[in-house]
Design a protein around this motif. Structure first.
Motif, PDB file in Angstrom:
ATOM      1  N   GLU A  31       0.831  -1.205   0.000  1.00 19.75           N
ATOM      2  CA  GLU A  31       0.000   0.000   0.000  1.00 19.75           C
ATOM      3  C   GLU A  31       0.869   1.260   0.000  1.00 19.75           C
ATOM      4  OE1 GLU A  31      -3.043   2.399  -0.455  1.00 19.75           O
ATOM      5  OE2 GLU A  31      -3.144   0.199  -0.585  1.00 19.75           O
ATOM      6  N   VAL A  32       1.993   1.217   0.712  1.00 20.84           N
ATOM      7  CA  VAL A  32       2.929   2.344   0.697  1.00 20.84           C
ATOM      8  C   VAL A  32       3.413   2.592  -0.738  1.00 20.84           C
ATOM      9  CG1 VAL A  32       5.242   3.105   1.397  1.00 20.84           C
ATOM     10  CG2 VAL A  32       3.678   2.106   3.086  1.00 20.84           C
ATOM     11  N   ALA A  33       3.778   1.528  -1.432  1.00 20.51           N
ATOM     12  CA  ALA A  33       4.265   1.665  -2.807  1.00 20.51           C
ATOM     13  C   ALA A  33       3.188   2.261  -3.704  1.00 20.51           C
ATOM     14  CB  ALA A  33       4.715   0.305  -3.340  1.00 20.51           C
ATOM     15  N   ARG A  34       1.968   1.791  -3.555  1.00 18.13           N
ATOM     16  CA  ARG A  34       0.880   2.313  -4.376  1.00 18.13           C
ATOM     17  C   ARG A  34       0.658   3.802  -4.116  1.00 18.13           C
ATOM     18  NH1 ARG A  34      -3.094  -2.874  -3.266  1.00 18.13           N
ATOM     19  NH2 ARG A  34      -2.426  -4.144  -5.049  1.00 18.13           N
ATOM     20  N   GLN A  35       0.676   4.188  -2.854  1.00 19.45           N
ATOM     21  CA  GLN A  35       0.471   5.599  -2.521  1.00 19.45           C
ATOM     22  C   GLN A  35       1.622   6.462  -3.031  1.00 19.45           C
ATOM     23  OE1 GLN A  35      -0.211   6.320   1.676  1.00 19.45           O
ATOM     24  NE2 GLN A  35       0.009   8.537   1.451  1.00 19.45           N
ATOM     25  N   ALA A  36       2.824   5.909  -3.021  1.00 25.32           N
ATOM     26  CA  ALA A  36       4.007   6.680  -3.408  1.00 25.32           C
ATOM     27  C   ALA A  36       4.131   6.848  -4.917  1.00 25.32           C
ATOM     28  CB  ALA A  36       5.272   6.000  -2.875  1.00 25.32           C
ATOM     29  N   GLU A  37       3.470   6.013  -5.711  1.00 21.10           N
ATOM     30  CA  GLU A  37       3.684   6.002  -7.156  1.00 21.10           C
ATOM     31  C   GLU A  37       3.486   7.376  -7.816  1.00 21.10           C
ATOM     32  OE1 GLU A  37       4.549   3.984 -10.894  1.00 21.10           O
ATOM     33  OE2 GLU A  37       5.028   3.701  -8.776  1.00 21.10           O
ATOM     34  N   PRO A  38       2.371   8.062  -7.612  1.00 19.74           N
ATOM     35  CA  PRO A  38       2.218   9.368  -8.275  1.00 19.74           C
ATOM     36  C   PRO A  38       3.199  10.413  -7.761  1.00 19.74           C
ATOM     37  CG  PRO A  38       0.376   8.947  -6.792  1.00 19.74           C
ATOM     38  CD  PRO A  38       1.141   7.674  -6.888  1.00 19.74           C
ATOM     39  N   VAL A  39       3.524  10.346  -6.489  1.00 21.53           N
ATOM     40  CA  VAL A  39       4.502  11.272  -5.911  1.00 21.53           C
ATOM     41  C   VAL A  39       5.877  11.047  -6.537  1.00 21.53           C
ATOM     42  CG1 VAL A  39       5.642  11.990  -3.775  1.00 21.53           C
ATOM     43  CG2 VAL A  39       3.214  11.391  -3.743  1.00 21.53           C
ATOM     44  N   ALA A  40       6.231   9.781  -6.678  1.00 19.95           N
ATOM     45  CA  ALA A  40       7.521   9.437  -7.272  1.00 19.95           C
ATOM     46  C   ALA A  40       7.602   9.884  -8.723  1.00 19.95           C
ATOM     47  CB  ALA A  40       7.737   7.927  -7.178  1.00 19.95           C
ATOM     48  N   ALA A  41       6.531   9.665  -9.470  1.00 16.89           N
ATOM     49  CA  ALA A  41       6.513  10.067 -10.875  1.00 16.89           C
ATOM     50  C   ALA A  41       6.656  11.579 -11.002  1.00 16.89           C
ATOM     51  CB  ALA A  41       5.218   9.598 -11.527  1.00 16.89           C
ATOM     52  N   ALA A  42       5.965  12.319 -10.141  1.00 15.38           N
ATOM     53  CA  ALA A  42       6.018  13.779 -10.195  1.00 15.38           C
ATOM     54  C   ALA A  42       7.412  14.290  -9.844  1.00 15.38           C
ATOM     55  CB  ALA A  42       4.980  14.371  -9.254  1.00 15.38           C
ATOM     56  N   ASP A  69      13.395  24.490  -4.003  1.00 16.74           N
ATOM     57  CA  ASP A  69      13.210  23.115  -4.465  1.00 16.74           C
ATOM     58  C   ASP A  69      13.483  22.136  -3.322  1.00 16.74           C
ATOM     59  OD1 ASP A  69      12.934  20.795  -5.901  1.00 16.74           O
ATOM     60  OD2 ASP A  69      14.713  21.082  -7.158  1.00 16.74           O
ATOM     61  N   VAL A  70      12.571  22.109  -2.351  1.00 15.58           N
ATOM     62  CA  VAL A  70      12.708  21.224  -1.193  1.00 15.58           C
ATOM     63  C   VAL A  70      11.622  20.151  -1.264  1.00 15.58           C
ATOM     64  CG1 VAL A  70      12.669  21.033   1.320  1.00 15.58           C
ATOM     65  CG2 VAL A  70      13.685  23.060   0.232  1.00 15.58           C
ATOM     66  N   THR A  71      12.036  18.893  -1.229  1.00 12.07           N
ATOM     67  CA  THR A  71      11.099  17.769  -1.244  1.00 12.07           C
ATOM     68  C   THR A  71      11.256  16.980   0.049  1.00 12.07           C
ATOM     69  OG1 THR A  71      11.353  17.586  -3.650  1.00 12.07           O
ATOM     70  CG2 THR A  71      10.341  15.723  -2.492  1.00 12.07           C
ATOM     71  N   VAL A  72      10.146  16.743   0.741  1.00 12.26           N
ATOM     72  CA  VAL A  72      10.171  15.985   1.992  1.00 12.26           C
ATOM     73  C   VAL A  72       9.443  14.664   1.792  1.00 12.26           C
ATOM     74  CG1 VAL A  72       9.541  15.951   4.435  1.00 12.26           C
ATOM     75  CG2 VAL A  72      10.204  18.116   3.339  1.00 12.26           C
ATOM     76  N   PHE A  73      10.119  13.586   2.082  1.00 12.37           N
ATOM     77  CA  PHE A  73       9.505  12.261   2.117  1.00 12.37           C
ATOM     78  C   PHE A  73       9.333  11.897   3.592  1.00 12.37           C
ATOM     79  CE2 PHE A  73      11.668  12.343  -2.000  1.00 12.37           C
ATOM     80  CZ  PHE A  73      10.629  11.962  -2.841  1.00 12.37           C
ATOM     81  N   ASP A  74       8.097  11.879   4.045  1.00 13.16           N
ATOM     82  CA  ASP A  74       7.771  11.773   5.468  1.00 13.16           C
ATOM     83  C   ASP A  74       6.969  10.498   5.703  1.00 13.16           C
ATOM     84  OD1 ASP A  74       6.922  12.104   8.109  1.00 13.16           O
ATOM     85  OD2 ASP A  74       6.477  14.235   7.855  1.00 13.16           O
ATOM     86  N   THR A  75       7.430   9.659   6.633  1.00 10.79           N
ATOM     87  CA  THR A  75       6.710   8.413   6.906  1.00 10.79           C
ATOM     88  C   THR A  75       5.324   8.674   7.490  1.00 10.79           C
ATOM     89  OG1 THR A  75       7.706   8.188   9.119  1.00 10.79           O
ATOM     90  CG2 THR A  75       8.860   7.153   7.270  1.00 10.79           C
ATOM     91  N   ARG A  76       5.092   9.848   8.059  1.00 11.96           N
ATOM     92  CA  ARG A  76       3.771  10.176   8.591  1.00 11.96           C
ATOM     93  C   ARG A  76       2.707  10.261   7.499  1.00 11.96           C
ATOM     94  NH1 ARG A  76       4.367  14.873  13.275  1.00 11.96           N
ATOM     95  NH2 ARG A  76       5.213  13.508  14.906  1.00 11.96           N
ATOM     96  N   ASP A  77       3.124  10.360   6.262  1.00 15.45           N
ATOM     97  CA  ASP A  77       2.174  10.453   5.161  1.00 15.45           C
ATOM     98  C   ASP A  77       1.529   9.115   4.828  1.00 15.45           C
ATOM     99  OD1 ASP A  77       2.718  13.154   4.901  1.00 15.45           O
ATOM    100  OD2 ASP A  77       4.245  12.852   3.343  1.00 15.45           O
ATOM    101  N   LEU A  90      11.109   5.386  -1.896  1.00 16.68           N
ATOM    102  CA  LEU A  90      12.187   5.822  -2.787  1.00 16.68           C
ATOM    103  C   LEU A  90      12.505   4.774  -3.845  1.00 16.68           C
ATOM    104  CD1 LEU A  90      13.534   8.632  -2.651  1.00 16.68           C
ATOM    105  CD2 LEU A  90      12.284   7.999  -0.582  1.00 16.68           C
ATOM    106  N   GLY A  91      12.096   3.539  -3.596  1.00 15.33           N
ATOM    107  CA  GLY A  91      12.196   2.539  -4.657  1.00 15.33           C
ATOM    108  C   GLY A  91      11.363   2.940  -5.864  1.00 15.33           C
ATOM    109  N   ARG A  92      10.201   3.540  -5.605  1.00  8.44           N
ATOM    110  CA  ARG A  92       9.371   4.041  -6.701  1.00  8.44           C
ATOM    111  C   ARG A  92      10.025   5.255  -7.362  1.00  8.44           C
ATOM    112  NH1 ARG A  92       8.502   0.571  -8.302  1.00  8.44           N
ATOM    113  NH2 ARG A  92       7.072   1.527  -9.785  1.00  8.44           N
ATOM    114  N   VAL A  93      10.627   6.132  -6.562  1.00 11.95           N
ATOM    115  CA  VAL A  93      11.340   7.280  -7.118  1.00 11.95           C
ATOM    116  C   VAL A  93      12.460   6.802  -8.047  1.00 11.95           C
ATOM    117  CG1 VAL A  93      12.827   9.251  -6.566  1.00 11.95           C
ATOM    118  CG2 VAL A  93      10.763   8.815  -5.199  1.00 11.95           C
ATOM    119  N   SER A  94      13.209   5.811  -7.615  1.00 16.97           N
ATOM    120  CA  SER A  94      14.329   5.302  -8.409  1.00 16.97           C
ATOM    121  C   SER A  94      13.862   4.801  -9.773  1.00 16.97           C
ATOM    122  CB  SER A  94      15.036   4.172  -7.657  1.00 16.97           C
ATOM    123  OG  SER A  94      15.524   4.616  -6.416  1.00 16.97           O
TER     124      SER A  94
END
Length: 333
Positions: free
Chosen positions: A178-189, A276-284, A307-311
């Protein structure tokens, strides 16, 4: 999801948490036999991945627990190693030469060696005294280390929540999917916005400092040939902040342990300088089924998934394979 093999992802994670009975049996035996030093040994990413567990033990235990770089350990030595020491190694392939030399070194000092890998017939699996094997290519090793260190602290009376934590880890594959699914659009952006960015400034602290180091060196530098600066959030104001300007890409890894205010402080300053500050927060991330008191411990796993999705998306927009190397395991050194 781009380049995402869901069955493999779930199977690999499930295989790591399924090691719980073997890990508990091993830790119990080691505790009963007695030891006074725990050395967590790695090289590159596997070294950085040991830091959260050195950090956890340092806060919770009186046991001597230290992370060590395999190659440095061999050439520098360690006077405290002996027959009452345990050394833990991790290796995805089971072939890391620096770790193999370190296993030989610590065994020569009388230490008991433990290895986590995905290949039972690999050199490392054969070299250690106890090999605990997951599915091939299973990464990261945090589930195994959470179980190993958590059980050890519990047996020493230094962690009361182990049984609940270990029980909740059984649901980890679904949680991180579920974390990966939620992160996908954020990673793409993020990737789309940074297609041509050739320098990133990374900040993290607490049990995410190891991941900050790992993502900077092992992913952005090794796998994408990008220049980076990485700094611990507690050290941010002691030099590295001078590198910031309004166009610097600042990546901040924020977790949920007691060091969170230090990273908040660094973020607040970075936003005053950079646009250009990007925060990856586990609280999200909801992390359904994970108790609030354990969320901080799982932060490295959560951000590794994000970050696996970001990569994968950086690989896409930059047309640079994550498997491409010029020197690492290509040239002799």
């Amino acid at each position: 999801m781009l380049g995402f093999n869901e069955p493999e992802f779930l199977a690999q994670l499930a295989s790591t948490v399924a090691l719980r009975p073997q890990i508990e049996e091993l830790v119990d035996r080691l505790v009963e036999e007695g030891f006074d030093t725990l050395l967590l040994v790695g090289a590159g990413g596997t070294y950085a991945q040991m830091w959260p567990y050195e950090h956890w033990a340092g806060r919770a235990s009186t046991l001597d627990v230290r992370a060590a770089i395999a190659a440095e350990l061999v050439v520098s030595g360690d006077a405290r190693l002996g027959g009452r020491a345990v050394a833990v190694f991790t290796s995805v392939s089971g072939t890391t030469e620096d770790s193999l030399r370190a296993i030989e070194y610590v065994k020569g000092k009388g230490a008991f060696t433990v290895g986590f890998t995905g290949y039972p017939d690999s050199p490392i699996a054969k070299a250690v005294d106890a090999a605990l094997v997951s599915e091939p290519k299973a990464w990261p090793f945090d589930p195994q280390m959470l179980l190993f260190v958590g059980r050890l602290l519990a047996r020493r009376g230094e962690f009361e929540g182990y049984e609940r934590l270990a029980g909740e880890l059984a649901g980890l594959p679904g949680v991180l999917l579920e974390v990966a699914r939620q992160a996908e659009p954020v990673a793409a952006a993020f990737a789309d916005a940074h297609k041509d960015t050739d320098y990133h400034f990374l900040i993290g602290g607490g049990n995410l400092w190891g991941f900050t180091y790992l993502y900077s060196m092992c992913i952005l530098e090794e796998m994408q040939w990008l220049r980076t600066t990485r700094v611990h959030s507690a050290e941010f104001f002691h030099g590295s902040l001078e590198l910031l300007d309004e166009d610097t890409s600042v990546i901040i890894f924020q977790g949920e342990d007691e060091t969170r205010p230090l990273t908040d402080r660094a973020e607040s300053f970075a936003r005053r300088i950079s646009k250009d500050v990007t925060v990856f927060d586990t609280r999200d991330h909801a992390l359904d089924g994970v108790s609030p008191e354990f969320r901080g411990l799982l932060a490295p796993l959560v951000l590794d998934t994000v970050l696996g999705r970001v990569s994968k998306h950086l690989e896409r927009v930059r047309d640079h394979s994550l498997d491409l190397r010029r020197y690492y395991r290509v040239m002799d050194y």
